[in-house]
Scaffold this motif. Structure first.
Motif, short mmCIF file in Angstrom:
data_model
loop_
_atom_site.label_atom_id
_atom_site.label_comp_id
_atom_site.label_asym_id
_atom_site.label_seq_id
_atom_site.Cartn_x
_atom_site.Cartn_y
_atom_site.Cartn_z
N TRP A 1 -3.54 -10.94 0.71
CA TRP A 1 -3.16 -11.11 -0.70
C TRP A 1 -1.81 -10.46 -0.98
O TRP A 1 -0.96 -11.06 -1.65
CB TRP A 1 -4.24 -10.49 -1.59
CG TRP A 1 -3.81 -10.34 -3.01
CD1 TRP A 1 -3.71 -11.33 -3.96
CD2 TRP A 1 -3.42 -9.13 -3.66
NE1 TRP A 1 -3.27 -10.81 -5.16
CE2 TRP A 1 -3.09 -9.47 -5.00
CE3 TRP A 1 -3.31 -7.80 -3.26
CZ2 TRP A 1 -2.66 -8.52 -5.92
CZ3 TRP A 1 -2.88 -6.85 -4.18
CH2 TRP A 1 -2.56 -7.21 -5.49
N GLN B 1 1.00 -12.57 0.16
CA GLN B 1 1.20 -13.69 -0.76
C GLN B 1 1.95 -13.25 -2.00
O GLN B 1 2.85 -13.96 -2.49
CB GLN B 1 -0.15 -14.31 -1.14
CG GLN B 1 -0.04 -15.57 -1.98
CD GLN B 1 -1.40 -16.12 -2.36
OE1 GLN B 1 -2.04 -15.64 -3.28
NE2 GLN B 1 -1.84 -17.13 -1.64
N GLN C 1 -8.01 -9.35 -8.03
CA GLN C 1 -7.10 -10.35 -7.50
C GLN C 1 -7.31 -10.57 -6.01
O GLN C 1 -7.18 -11.70 -5.51
CB GLN C 1 -5.65 -9.93 -7.78
CG GLN C 1 -5.30 -9.96 -9.26
CD GLN C 1 -3.81 -9.94 -9.50
OE1 GLN C 1 -3.07 -10.76 -8.97
NE2 GLN C 1 -3.35 -8.99 -10.29
N VAL C 2 -7.64 -9.51 -5.28
CA VAL C 2 -7.92 -9.65 -3.85
C VAL C 2 -9.15 -10.52 -3.64
O VAL C 2 -9.16 -11.42 -2.79
CB VAL C 2 -8.14 -8.27 -3.19
CG1 VAL C 2 -8.65 -8.44 -1.76
CG2 VAL C 2 -6.84 -7.47 -3.19
N TYR D 1 -8.40 -14.12 -4.32
CA TYR D 1 -7.65 -14.67 -3.18
C TYR D 1 -8.60 -14.96 -2.02
O TYR D 1 -8.52 -16.02 -1.38
CB TYR D 1 -6.57 -13.68 -2.76
CG TYR D 1 -6.00 -13.91 -1.38
CD1 TYR D 1 -4.99 -14.84 -1.17
CD2 TYR D 1 -6.50 -13.21 -0.27
CE1 TYR D 1 -4.46 -15.07 0.11
CE2 TYR D 1 -5.99 -13.43 1.00
CZ TYR D 1 -4.97 -14.36 1.19
OH TYR D 1 -4.47 -14.59 2.45
#
Length: 376
Positions: free
Chosen positions: A78, A81, A146-147, A150
């Motif tokens: 992540w 990215q 968010q991880v 992802y």
């Protein structure tokens, strides 16, 4: 209306939704996931991308089990990215939270363990050895969510999103300068005005953030149409690989909504004309102004005005409150502040004074008095 055969429909809230199925290792069956967009074409493109990704992984035999995947592996993917697709300043901030907290706390965890109870227990354990403020915990949860989002796409897994726990403390209302304090401050600003005093006055008239102020160029001022353009900001960021060394970086504004235009009053424009020169930056000359230098001079100005020491951001709060009390609509104010949502403006920056509340109450009392007089 749904598009038959594609599993795409328009929702009541105006957005388009596309649905696709994935295998859930947790539930042992196929489950449906959704993608969203503002247009049908946008959702169709996202849906095609998802299906192609699932098809490619299926052909490679990549049937992942969340219990076999280390959380840190997903987190590092992540971060890579973010570094590739987001602003450098965003990557630096996320990477700092990851290196300082997330990696240490969850280094031995598998994706399958990242549940609400597990995360809460790990953070509680960490708090016993290191004080974690509410804001730090919120940042950690932000990275974790968010991880996991992802990872659910990268490994085709269904992962329940984390719920950020309620803060133990109520948000304290931010301070604003009272009318009397503003009068004292403005009197000093106009007395033997210099660039630093002009900068403070400019924020009182526009609500600029400190970084935006320090990055202003003369080319950002449209003197003919009386408009100030906000096109960049400066901030001190940790250099990659260091947690103590920082550098001053000029970056795009905080968000796409922060790129904006603010109308200038004739009086403020006249002051800018007086200080206009051939340098590139209004307050820094050949380079952006160092925010810490501006904060230092602001504190000197407060002392000169015999006002209590406070932070520079109080000027933005004061501008916002003045606008609302003067009758400005929240949408206009929100756009001038560079907010993405008017609720941010209302909840964070609008703080009616006691005088304003008293004026409304007196007006209501007078209204009831008129009714009573008519009835009597």
């Amino acid at each position: 209306m749904a598009r038959h055969g594609e599993n795409i429909r328009k929702r009541k809230d105006g957005r388009w939704e596309g649905r696709y199925s994935v295998y859930s290792a947790e539930k042992g069956k196929q489950v449906y996931c959704s993608v969203y967009g503002r247009t049908y074409e946008d959702v169709r493109e996202k849906l095609t991308t998802k299906k192609n990704l699932l098809k490619g992984q299926s052909e490679k035999g990549e049937n992942h089990d969340a219990g076999d995947i280390a959380f840190i592996e997903a987190a590092q993917g992540w971060l890579a990215q973010v570094q590739e697709k987001r602003k450098h300043s965003t990557y630096i901030k996320y990477n700092l939270i990851y290196q300082k907290y997330v990696e240490k706390i969850f280094k031995d965890a598998a994706l399958s363990q990242m549940t609400d109870s597990f995360v809460k227990e790990r953070l509680s354990r960490e708090k016993r050895s290191e004080i974690l403020s509410d804001s730090v915990q919120k940042s950690i949860y932000g990275v974790l969510k968010q991880v996991l989002k992802y990872a659910s796409v990268r490994y085709c897994l269904t992962i329940a999103p984390l719920q950020i726990p309620d803060s133990r403390t109520r948000n304290k209302p931010v301070n604003v300068l009272s009318k009397g304090e503003q009068k004292q401050l403005i009197a000093i600003l106009y007395h033997k005005m210099n660039l630093f005093k002009l900068a403070v006055l400019l924020v009182l008239f526009t609500g600029l953030r400190l970084g935006e102020l320090c990055a202003l160029k003369w080319t950002d001022i449209d003197f003919e149409n009386k408009i100030l353009g906000v096109n960049r900001t400066v901030q001190r960021l940790y250099t990659e690989g260091h947690r103590t060394k920082t550098i001053l970086m000029e970056t795009p504004p905080k968000s796409e909504h922060s790129v904006r235009e603010i109308p200038l009053s004739s009086a403020l424009l006249e002051l800018l004309v007086k200080f206009r020169n051939s340098k590139e930056y209004i307050f820094g000359g050949d380079k952006p102004m160092e925010p810490r230098t501006m904060q230092y001079h602001f504190k000197k100005i407060l002392k000169e005005a015999v006002l209590a020491d406070t932070n520079f951001h109080i000027l933005r709060h004061t501008f916002s409150t003045n606008c609302i009390e003067d009758g400005m609509d929240v949408k206009s104010l929100s756009e001038m502040l560079g907010h993405s949502d008017v609720q941010i403006t209302l909840n964070r920056y609008v703080h009616p004074s006691m005088d304003t509340k008293r004026r409304y109450m007196d007006s209501l009392s007078a209204f009831y008095g008129q009714i009573y007089g008519q009835v009597g």
